[in-house]
Motif scaffolding. Sequence first.
Motif, mmCIF file in Angstrom:
data_model
loop_
_atom_site.group_PDB
_atom_site.id
_atom_site.type_symbol
_atom_site.label_atom_id
_atom_site.label_comp_id
_atom_site.label_asym_id
_atom_site.label_seq_id
_atom_site.Cartn_x
_atom_site.Cartn_y
_atom_site.Cartn_z
ATOM 1 N N THR A 1 0.851 -1.183 0.000
ATOM 2 C CA THR A 1 0.000 0.000 0.000
ATOM 3 C C THR A 1 0.892 1.240 0.000
ATOM 4 N N ILE B 1 1.161 5.794 0.003
ATOM 5 C CA ILE B 1 0.638 7.155 0.087
ATOM 6 C C ILE B 1 1.420 7.995 -0.906
ATOM 7 N N LEU C 1 -4.235 7.735 -1.305
ATOM 8 C CA LEU C 1 -3.938 6.434 -0.711
ATOM 9 C C LEU C 1 -4.168 5.393 -1.796
ATOM 10 N N TYR D 1 -4.148 1.480 -3.068
ATOM 11 C CA TYR D 1 -4.323 0.123 -2.562
ATOM 12 C C TYR D 1 -3.595 -0.904 -3.417
ATOM 13 N N PHE E 1 -7.457 3.854 -5.870
ATOM 14 C CA PHE E 1 -6.981 4.830 -4.890
ATOM 15 C C PHE E 1 -8.088 5.783 -4.487
ATOM 16 N N PHE F 1 -3.714 10.260 5.820
ATOM 17 C CA PHE F 1 -3.723 8.834 5.531
ATOM 18 C C PHE F 1 -2.640 8.155 6.357
ATOM 19 N N GLN F 2 -2.903 6.921 6.758
ATOM 20 C CA GLN F 2 -1.933 6.076 7.448
ATOM 21 C C GLN F 2 -1.852 4.747 6.718
ATOM 22 N N ILE F 3 -0.665 4.172 6.650
ATOM 23 C CA ILE F 3 -0.507 2.828 6.123
ATOM 24 C C ILE F 3 0.390 2.039 7.076
ATOM 25 N N HIS G 1 -1.257 1.193 11.920
ATOM 26 C CA HIS G 1 -1.799 2.532 12.146
ATOM 27 C C HIS G 1 -2.638 2.700 13.409
#
Length: 244
Positions: free
Chosen positions: A115, A117, A131, A133, A138, A148-150, A153
């Motif tokens: 994933t 960002i 973000l 995927y 996205f 956004f966090q990946i 998280h």
Amino acid sequence: MTYCVGIRLNQGLVFMSDTRTNAGVDNISSFRKMYTWCKPGDRLITLLSAGNLATTQTVVGLLEEHTKAAGDRNPDIMEVPSMFQAARLVGETVREVIKTASDNGAQSQAAFSATFILGGQIAGGAMRMFLIYPEGNFIEATDDNPFFQIGEHKYGKPILVRALDPDMSFEMAAKLLYVSFDSTLKSNLSVGLPLDMQFYERDSLTKGYEKRVEATDPYYRSISEGWSDALRSAFNSLPDFKRD
């Protein structure tokens, strides 16, 4: 595992990523997970990665290779006309890398999951962040969802949800990220120092402030210790429980 965050502020973008990768407790190492393509005055594009290391490195390697190959007809992240097209390019590259890896072996596509960002700005367009995927699709950061966090998280999310304000300065956002990452590091051994941080100022079309945060960094240590003390103080100030 990893932890990466991208924040969209009114004045620009803030990125932070850890550097730890592991394939078991006896196989832990560090790899950079933040990549930047910059042509001052034309574009600044930053990519954060989480997931299968072979997949993320192959995706970045292909994006980089196409910027250097003379006469290459493949789409080039240094030539796409918009951030939307940059997100499409990364998404298509991710999907193709995962499909190729899974087709060549016995493992499913899930084993090669990754994933990303993606954030930045291209001349003539707005500053944007996406973000992306593993399937290649996205979503974009909005006023209602400005970060956004990946990766890992869940431990660092509460402070972002409670304290993030799009009007805050880069310095306040950095302090917020230090707390978010410190909470994650204390809760999950698969996330680790050093950390990479980068600012992008809206409409500057060039690299902004960059920093690598080591375990010995005085500010990081002061935030880590101060946040622990503040939590204990806040807890002790709450009303005591009384049996009915």
